[in-house]
Design a protein around this motif. Structure first.
Motif, mmCIF file in Angstrom:
data_model
loop_
_atom_site.group_PDB
_atom_site.id
_atom_site.type_symbol
_atom_site.label_atom_id
_atom_site.label_comp_id
_atom_site.label_asym_id
_atom_site.label_seq_id
_atom_site.Cartn_x
_atom_site.Cartn_y
_atom_site.Cartn_z
ATOM 1 N N CYS A 175 0.833 -1.199 0.000
ATOM 2 C CA CYS A 175 0.000 0.000 0.000
ATOM 3 C C CYS A 175 0.865 1.244 0.000
ATOM 4 C CB CYS A 175 -0.900 0.015 1.238
ATOM 5 S SG CYS A 175 -2.346 -1.042 1.094
ATOM 6 N N MET A 176 0.437 2.197 -0.780
ATOM 7 C CA MET A 176 1.089 3.502 -0.794
ATOM 8 C C MET A 176 0.030 4.585 -0.630
ATOM 9 S SD MET A 176 4.156 3.262 -3.558
ATOM 10 C CE MET A 176 5.086 4.543 -2.688
ATOM 11 N N GLY A 177 0.454 5.688 -0.053
ATOM 12 C CA GLY A 177 -0.493 6.758 0.166
ATOM 13 C C GLY A 177 0.148 8.123 0.041
ATOM 14 N N TRP A 178 -0.682 9.110 -0.206
ATOM 15 C CA TRP A 178 -0.279 10.510 -0.157
ATOM 16 C C TRP A 178 -0.951 11.141 1.061
ATOM 17 C CZ3 TRP A 178 3.457 12.724 -2.937
ATOM 18 C CH2 TRP A 178 3.820 12.145 -4.166
ATOM 19 N N PHE A 179 -0.158 11.838 1.839
ATOM 20 C CA PHE A 179 -0.642 12.597 2.987
ATOM 21 C C PHE A 179 -0.237 14.047 2.792
ATOM 22 C CE2 PHE A 179 -1.985 9.290 6.005
ATOM 23 C CZ PHE A 179 -1.468 8.165 5.393
ATOM 24 N N ARG A 180 -0.881 14.942 3.512
ATOM 25 C CA ARG A 180 -0.495 16.345 3.473
ATOM 26 C C ARG A 180 -0.612 16.959 4.856
ATOM 27 N NH1 ARG A 180 -5.455 18.858 -0.203
ATOM 28 N NH2 ARG A 180 -7.126 18.684 1.364
ATOM 29 N N GLN A 181 0.242 17.961 5.067
ATOM 30 C CA GLN A 181 0.266 18.623 6.366
ATOM 31 C C GLN A 181 0.504 20.107 6.166
ATOM 32 O OE1 GLN A 181 3.176 17.053 9.128
ATOM 33 N NE2 GLN A 181 1.977 17.782 10.870
ATOM 34 N N ALA A 182 -0.461 20.890 6.619
ATOM 35 C CA ALA A 182 -0.330 22.339 6.591
ATOM 36 C C ALA A 182 0.256 22.799 7.918
ATOM 37 C CB ALA A 182 -1.695 22.977 6.348
ATOM 38 N N PRO A 183 0.876 23.976 7.968
ATOM 39 C CA PRO A 183 1.479 24.457 9.212
ATOM 40 C C PRO A 183 0.459 24.494 10.351
ATOM 41 C CG PRO A 183 2.195 25.805 7.384
ATOM 42 C CD PRO A 183 1.135 24.878 6.842
ATOM 43 N N GLY A 184 0.840 23.915 11.480
ATOM 44 C CA GLY A 184 -0.016 23.924 12.655
ATOM 45 C C GLY A 184 -1.149 22.924 12.625
ATOM 46 N N LYS A 185 -1.188 22.080 11.606
ATOM 47 C CA LYS A 185 -2.267 21.103 11.488
ATOM 48 C C LYS A 185 -1.706 19.688 11.478
ATOM 49 C CE LYS A 185 -5.587 24.105 9.182
ATOM 50 N NZ LYS A 185 -6.582 24.223 8.083
ATOM 51 N N GLU A 186 -2.613 18.730 11.640
ATOM 52 C CA GLU A 186 -2.196 17.337 11.628
ATOM 53 C C GLU A 186 -1.923 16.867 10.200
ATOM 54 O OE1 GLU A 186 -4.655 15.768 15.567
ATOM 55 O OE2 GLU A 186 -5.147 15.004 13.586
ATOM 56 N N ARG A 187 -1.200 15.759 10.090
ATOM 57 C CA ARG A 187 -0.946 15.154 8.800
ATOM 58 C C ARG A 187 -2.185 14.352 8.386
ATOM 59 N NH1 ARG A 187 4.854 12.569 7.575
ATOM 60 N NH2 ARG A 187 5.318 14.665 8.344
ATOM 61 N N ASP A 188 -2.791 14.740 7.293
ATOM 62 C CA ASP A 188 -4.049 14.138 6.858
ATOM 63 C C ASP A 188 -3.867 13.271 5.628
ATOM 64 O OD1 ASP A 188 -5.843 17.191 7.582
ATOM 65 O OD2 ASP A 188 -5.551 15.414 8.834
ATOM 66 N N LEU A 189 -4.668 12.231 5.562
ATOM 67 C CA LEU A 189 -4.660 11.349 4.405
ATOM 68 C C LEU A 189 -5.292 12.050 3.213
ATOM 69 C CD1 LEU A 189 -4.307 8.519 3.135
ATOM 70 C CD2 LEU A 189 -6.608 7.992 3.978
ATOM 71 N N VAL A 190 -4.662 11.893 2.051
ATOM 72 C CA VAL A 190 -5.220 12.418 0.805
ATOM 73 C C VAL A 190 -5.781 11.274 -0.033
ATOM 74 C CG1 VAL A 190 -4.695 13.611 -1.347
ATOM 75 C CG2 VAL A 190 -3.631 14.372 0.798
ATOM 76 N N ALA A 191 -4.959 10.247 -0.264
ATOM 77 C CA ALA A 191 -5.382 9.128 -1.104
ATOM 78 C C ALA A 191 -4.474 7.937 -0.868
ATOM 79 C CB ALA A 191 -5.349 9.516 -2.582
ATOM 80 N N THR A 192 -5.000 6.739 -1.126
ATOM 81 C CA THR A 192 -4.207 5.521 -1.039
ATOM 82 C C THR A 192 -4.411 4.665 -2.272
ATOM 83 O OG1 THR A 192 -5.910 4.198 0.056
ATOM 84 C CG2 THR A 192 -4.456 5.491 1.485
ATOM 85 N N ILE A 193 -3.446 3.764 -2.499
ATOM 86 C CA ILE A 193 -3.552 2.819 -3.594
ATOM 87 C C ILE A 193 -2.810 1.550 -3.227
ATOM 88 C CG2 ILE A 193 -1.491 3.679 -4.796
ATOM 89 C CD1 ILE A 193 -3.031 3.170 -7.450
ATOM 90 N N TYR A 194 -3.376 0.405 -3.647
ATOM 91 C CA TYR A 194 -2.712 -0.879 -3.462
ATOM 92 C C TYR A 194 -2.005 -1.207 -4.775
ATOM 93 C CZ TYR A 194 -2.048 -5.892 -2.931
ATOM 94 O OH TYR A 194 -1.500 -7.145 -2.868
#
Length: 125
Positions: A33-52
């Motif tokens: 599994c691979m995924g893209w996450f994103r994190q803005a300043p002062g915020k948590e790291r959030d899931l964007v998308a995943t793929i198997y």
């Protein structure tokens, strides 16, 4: 040693597009599994998308559904994130991640073993 290296981040205007890439090397096997996450300043790291990588299973966060597309090219060992109709709220550091599991990919950042260094996306209004 597994390495993930992202690229493609840039500054764009709202409504524009970007394609992020993540080259993975040293990974044992070709189904994970691979995924893209994103994190803005002062915020948590959030899931964007995943793929198997062993099939076609994908998942998207509601905030990007219909605008972003995740894909993986096994021949090039590269993960992509095509981002269209970008919004200022998409601005963040984007990270790719991988974990050696199959089927339904995890959705929590803590469940991923390997991480890239990140690539910055800035969307101006």
């Amino acid at each position: 040693q597994v390495q993930l290296v992202e690229s493609g981040g840039d500054s764009v205007q709202a409504g524009g597009s970007l394609r992020l890439s993540c080259v993975d090397s040293g990974y044992p096997g070709n189904r994970y599994c691979m995924g893209w996450f994103r994190q803005a300043p002062g915020k948590e790291r959030d899931l964007v998308a995943t793929i198997y990588t062993g099939g076609s299973n994908t998942y998207y966060a509601d905030s990007v559904k219909g605008r972003f597309t995740i894909s993986h090219d096994s021949a090039k060992n590269t993960l992509y994130l095509q981002m269209d109709s970008l919004k200022p709220e998409d601005s963040a550091m984007y990270y790719c991640a991988a974990v050696p599991v199959g089927g339904r990919c995890p959705r929590g950042s803590y469940e991923y073993t390997y991480w890239g260094q990140g690539t910055q996306v800035t969307v101006s209004s």
